[in-house]
Design a protein around this motif. Structure first.
Motif, PDB file in Angstrom:
ATOM      1  N   ALA A   7       0.969  -1.293  -0.108  1.00 27.60           N
ATOM      2  CA  ALA A   7      -0.042  -0.151  -0.101  1.00 27.60           C
ATOM      3  C   ALA A   7       0.879   1.151   0.117  1.00 27.60           C
ATOM      4  CB  ALA A   7      -0.995  -0.104   1.213  1.00 27.60           C
ATOM      5  N   THR A  57      -2.844   0.921  -3.887  1.00 29.51           N
ATOM      6  CA  THR A  57      -2.520  -0.669  -3.395  1.00 29.51           C
ATOM      7  C   THR A  57      -2.275  -1.566  -4.634  1.00 29.51           C
ATOM      8  OG1 THR A  57      -4.620  -1.460  -3.431  1.00 29.51           O
ATOM      9  CG2 THR A  57      -4.012  -0.670  -1.414  1.00 29.51           C
ATOM     10  N   CYS A  74      -6.928  -5.089  -0.792  1.00 28.35           N
ATOM     11  CA  CYS A  74      -6.521  -4.122  -1.615  1.00 28.35           C
ATOM     12  C   CYS A  74      -7.497  -3.098  -1.498  1.00 28.35           C
ATOM     13  CB  CYS A  74      -5.991  -4.406  -2.762  1.00 28.35           C
ATOM     14  SG  CYS A  74      -4.550  -5.475  -3.054  1.00 28.35           S
TER      15      CYS A  74
END
Length: 483
Positions: free
Chosen positions: A167, A177, A186
């Motif tokens: 990230a 992400t 994500c």
């Protein structure tokens, strides 16, 4: 005009004291700047100290610890306000980018890969399993640090690396992400496929963020307003919403919507920490390894304050979440550990587990500025740029080449091989570790089987070895010389 005299050069001592004081306390100077200024002119020492004291007082972290603790911190810093300022600034930078003479940098180590920020650009190396390197589906491994492509004008200021995803936060507060999204970690909704390039999290558009922390299969995001969002797997309540329901997009944790602001976050394998501006550590998720620090082994579905710190009036400023243990840093530079004691990872001279935080007594005379925990090992950086390490020595990831008959370091031990360098930041992964110095030199040690240290032909580095990395897509090598 012709005949006019050139302006006379004058020294800074000739300027009015109040004017020099205004410049020095403008908030733009670091402790190192004041020290350099003082070195050029001894007469400025009182003003440099005065400026440092004013800059310390202006920091919320310093004001929040109370008069007695402020006095104790000054004493621990040898009565020097410049050292207090250096401590405060180092702690602030420990969970983000650090200032080096080569530019702003941050390092984050994952399972078999490493991410590096240099002047707001991101570089990665190692295994690209599940797309964690962010270079696209055709890249399986990078043997050297290579630049990761982001949308134009995206300047990255914070990164986090986990086993299977990564990230990033940009200067404008956007979150990106990439990696394995089968657990929805994500944050891109019900998209279970792998994300091979950094992709903006649409659900956070319009929300200005400043830090990210990636756990095993979940992600924690901290906003500039001190709010916390989480997404991904929630088997043990590590998302902090009072249930065990997975979240496909980031959801705000209701408990932190009050007046107290969160200033730092950390994510372990299946648990989460959030440190608030009043020095309280909140923990939630799995307590299998006693990592929540509550004296028991019960999972917590919502953030719960660690009472051991509160009872002793300990103001925590930073935490690090390892796989099986945790480490915290307080406002005076003391270090505490808890969780599983395998291989001496807690630094108390034994392998006993600790169900609540315990002070590392052998580091009491050191002023620590960063703590870092991962797989059965711990690192502590001091305000003098020294590195202390303890725990499991496997693959050389502690940086001590003299393994001898034992693969354990039971108490904090200084990393002699980095004594000639001022280390500004360190990150340790599963079997490898990477450090950045104040000159912007990058050192790596430990396992390099998958080129996670940026060396193509070395299998393992038993002691810190300098890593070169590429400045741009044109493959310009920019690492500083050793020494």
């Amino acid at each position: 005009m012709a005949g006019e005299k050139a302006p006379r050069a004058f020294s800074i001592e000739e300027l009015p004291g109040h004017l020099v004081g205004e410049v020095l306390t403008s908030g733009r100077l670091a402790a190192a700047d004041l020290a350099r200024l003082e070195a050029t002119c001894r007469a400025l020492r009182p003003l440099a100290e005065y400026a440092a004291s004013k800059l310390c007082a202006a920091r919320a972290a310093f004001e929040g610890i109370g008069p007695a603790a402020r006095g104790e911190l000054l004493e621990r810093c040898g009565g020097s306000w410049k050292k207090v300022l250096r401590f405060l600034q180092s702690v602030e930078m420990s969970s983000g980018t650090v200032e080096t003479s080569s530019g702003n940098m941050q390092v984050a180590t994952g399972r078999y890969h490493t991410l590096l920020v240099h002047d707001s650009s991101v570089y990665s190396c190692g295994s690209s399993l599940c797309g964690v390197l962010g270079h696209g589906p055709d890249t399986t491994q990078c043997a050297a640090f290579s630049r990761v492509s982001f949308p134009s004008l995206s300047r990255v200021i914070n990164i986090s690396a986990s086993h299977n995803h990564a990230a990033f936060v940009t200067e404008s507060g956007e979150v990106f992400t990439c990696g394995d999204n089968s657990s929805l970690c994500c944050g891109h909704g019900e998209v279970g496929r792998t994300i091979f390039r950094p992709t903006q999290v649409e659900a956070l558009k319009g929300i200005s963020c400043k830090q990210v922390a990636t756990g095993l299969s979940f992600t924690v995001i901290l906003t500039r307003d001190g709010q916390v969002y989480t997404c991904g797997s929630n088997t043990h309540g590590q998302l902090g919403h009072g249930d065990t329901i997975d979240r496909a997009t980031p959801k705000i944790i209701a408990l932190f919507e009050g007046p107290t602001q969160v200033v730092q976050i950390a994510a372990g394998a299946s648990y989460t920490f959030a440190v608030t501006d009043d020095g309280t550590v909140h923990s939630f998720g799995s307590c299998t390894n006693f990592c929540l620090g509550h004296g028991d082994q019960h999972d917590e579905l919502r953030p719960r304050a660690i009472q051991s710190f509160k009872r002793r009036n300990i103001h925590v400023v930073r935490v690090s979440a390892g796989d099986e243990h945790a480490v915290a840093l307080d406002a005076l530079g003391h270090v505490y550990t808890w969780g599983r004691g395998y291989c001496g990872a807690l630094g108390h001279g034994d392998e006993n587990d600790k169900t609540s935080p315990e002070l590392i007594s052998s580091l009491k005379n050191q002023v620590a500025v960063q703590v870092c925990a991962r797989k059965r090992k711990t690192f502590v950086l001091t305000d003098e740029g020294s590195v202390y390490a303890f725990g499991w020595m496997g693959f050389g990831s502690l940086g001590f080449p003299d393994r001898g008959s034992s693969d354990k370091v039971m108490k904090p031990r200084i990393l002699e091989s980095l004594r000639d360098h001022y280390v500004s930041q360190i990150s340790t992964g599963l079997y490898h570790t990477v450090a950045v110095t104040n000159k912007g030199i990058v050192f790596g040690f430990g396992d390099n089987e998958r080129a996670q240290l940026g060396h193509e032909y070395i299998r393992v580095c038993l002691k810190p070895t300098e890593i070169m990395f590429q400045k741009s897509m044109e493959d310009i090598v920019i690492a500083a010389p050793s020494g």
